[in-house]
Design a protein around this motif. Sequence first.
Motif, PDB file in Angstrom:
ATOM      1  N   SER A   1       0.838  -1.211   0.000  1.00  0.00           N
ATOM      2  CA  SER A   1       0.000   0.000   0.000  1.00  0.00           C
ATOM      3  C   SER A   1       0.862   1.246   0.000  1.00  0.00           C
ATOM      4  N   ARG A   2       1.923   1.214   0.780  1.00  0.00           N
ATOM      5  CA  ARG A   2       2.836   2.357   0.838  1.00  0.00           C
ATOM      6  C   ARG A   2       3.468   2.603  -0.523  1.00  0.00           C
ATOM      7  N   TYR A   3       3.913   1.550  -1.183  1.00  0.00           N
ATOM      8  CA  TYR A   3       4.547   1.703  -2.490  1.00  0.00           C
ATOM      9  C   TYR A   3       3.548   2.146  -3.557  1.00  0.00           C
ATOM     10  N   VAL A   4       2.300   1.693  -3.453  1.00  0.00           N
ATOM     11  CA  VAL A   4       1.274   2.130  -4.399  1.00  0.00           C
ATOM     12  C   VAL A   4       1.023   3.627  -4.238  1.00  0.00           C
ATOM     13  N   LEU A   5       0.920   4.094  -3.001  1.00  0.00           N
ATOM     14  CA  LEU A   5       0.699   5.521  -2.774  1.00  0.00           C
ATOM     15  C   LEU A   5       1.881   6.355  -3.258  1.00  0.00           C
ATOM     16  N   TYR A   6       3.097   5.909  -2.978  1.00  0.00           N
ATOM     17  CA  TYR A   6       4.270   6.653  -3.428  1.00  0.00           C
ATOM     18  C   TYR A   6       4.388   6.618  -4.956  1.00  0.00           C
ATOM     19  N   SER A   7       4.002   5.517  -5.586  1.00  0.00           N
ATOM     20  CA  SER A   7       4.004   5.442  -7.046  1.00  0.00           C
ATOM     21  C   SER A   7       2.960   6.385  -7.634  1.00  0.00           C
ATOM     22  N   LEU A   8       1.821   6.487  -6.959  1.00  0.00           N
ATOM     23  CA  LEU A   8       0.779   7.404  -7.404  1.00  0.00           C
ATOM     24  C   LEU A   8       1.249   8.853  -7.318  1.00  0.00           C
ATOM     25  N   ILE A   9       1.986   9.175  -6.266  1.00  0.00           N
ATOM     26  CA  ILE A   9       2.556  10.521  -6.126  1.00  0.00           C
ATOM     27  C   ILE A   9       3.495  10.811  -7.303  1.00  0.00           C
ATOM     28  N   PHE A  10       4.376   9.884  -7.591  1.00  0.00           N
ATOM     29  CA  PHE A  10       5.317  10.052  -8.700  1.00  0.00           C
ATOM     30  C   PHE A  10       4.585  10.162 -10.028  1.00  0.00           C
ATOM     31  N   ALA A  11       3.568   9.325 -10.228  1.00  0.00           N
ATOM     32  CA  ALA A  11       2.817   9.331 -11.483  1.00  0.00           C
ATOM     33  C   ALA A  11       2.076  10.655 -11.667  1.00  0.00           C
ATOM     34  N   LEU A  12       1.478  11.177 -10.613  1.00  0.00           N
ATOM     35  CA  LEU A  12       0.776  12.451 -10.724  1.00  0.00           C
ATOM     36  C   LEU A  12       1.728  13.579 -11.094  1.00  0.00           C
ATOM     37  N   ALA A  13       2.879  13.616 -10.452  1.00  0.00           N
ATOM     38  CA  ALA A  13       3.855  14.656 -10.774  1.00  0.00           C
ATOM     39  C   ALA A  13       4.346  14.500 -12.208  1.00  0.00           C
ATOM     40  N   LEU A  14       4.573  13.278 -12.643  1.00  0.00           N
ATOM     41  CA  LEU A  14       5.043  13.034 -14.008  1.00  0.00           C
ATOM     42  C   LEU A  14       3.981  13.415 -15.037  1.00  0.00           C
ATOM     43  N   ILE A  15       2.737  13.068 -14.771  1.00  0.00           N
ATOM     44  CA  ILE A  15       1.644  13.425 -15.679  1.00  0.00           C
ATOM     45  C   ILE A  15       1.536  14.940 -15.798  1.00  0.00           C
ATOM     46  N   GLY A  16       1.619  15.621 -14.672  1.00  0.00           N
ATOM     47  CA  GLY A  16       1.556  17.079 -14.697  1.00  0.00           C
ATOM     48  C   GLY A  16       2.685  17.694 -15.499  1.00  0.00           C
ATOM     49  N   LEU A  17       3.870  17.119 -15.409  1.00  0.00           N
ATOM     50  CA  LEU A  17       5.008  17.646 -16.168  1.00  0.00           C
ATOM     51  C   LEU A  17       4.916  17.324 -17.658  1.00  0.00           C
ATOM     52  N   ILE A  18       4.386  16.156 -17.989  1.00  0.00           N
ATOM     53  CA  ILE A  18       4.294  15.749 -19.396  1.00  0.00           C
ATOM     54  C   ILE A  18       3.239  16.559 -20.140  1.00  0.00           C
ATOM     55  N   ILE A  19       2.101  16.812 -19.502  1.00  0.00           N
ATOM     56  CA  ILE A  19       1.006  17.518 -20.174  1.00  0.00           C
ATOM     57  C   ILE A  19       1.361  18.983 -20.433  1.00  0.00           C
ATOM     58  N   LYS A  20       2.177  19.571 -19.595  1.00  0.00           N
ATOM     59  CA  LYS A  20       2.676  20.943 -19.771  1.00  0.00           C
ATOM     60  C   LYS A  20       1.589  22.010 -19.740  1.00  0.00           C
ATOM     61  N   THR A  21       0.529  21.750 -19.008  1.00  0.00           N
ATOM     62  CA  THR A  21      -0.496  22.753 -18.780  1.00  0.00           C
ATOM     63  C   THR A  21      -0.385  23.191 -17.329  1.00  0.00           C
ATOM     64  N   GLN A  22      -0.316  24.478 -17.118  1.00  0.00           N
ATOM     65  CA  GLN A  22      -0.061  24.999 -15.778  1.00  0.00           C
ATOM     66  C   GLN A  22      -1.128  24.571 -14.772  1.00  0.00           C
TER      67      GLN A  22
END
Length: 70
Positions: A5-26
Amino acid sequence: MPRTSRYVLYSLIFALALIGLIIKTQTILTTCLILAILIGVIADGFDNARDERFKKYNVKHKHHKLGGQA
């Protein structure tokens, strides 16, 4: 909190940050980063909750030094 569960939550944090950076919309970047921070705070709360019942022993053992030094 189980390790998976801890690793899933931390992976979700990383994925959200990565998605935000890839989409490039403020607005999406800001929203993803805010969600990632909230998930991180919640995960940290769950992770630290298991140690709450042992905090009362810290007062009894505060004279112990770290690393075995006297």
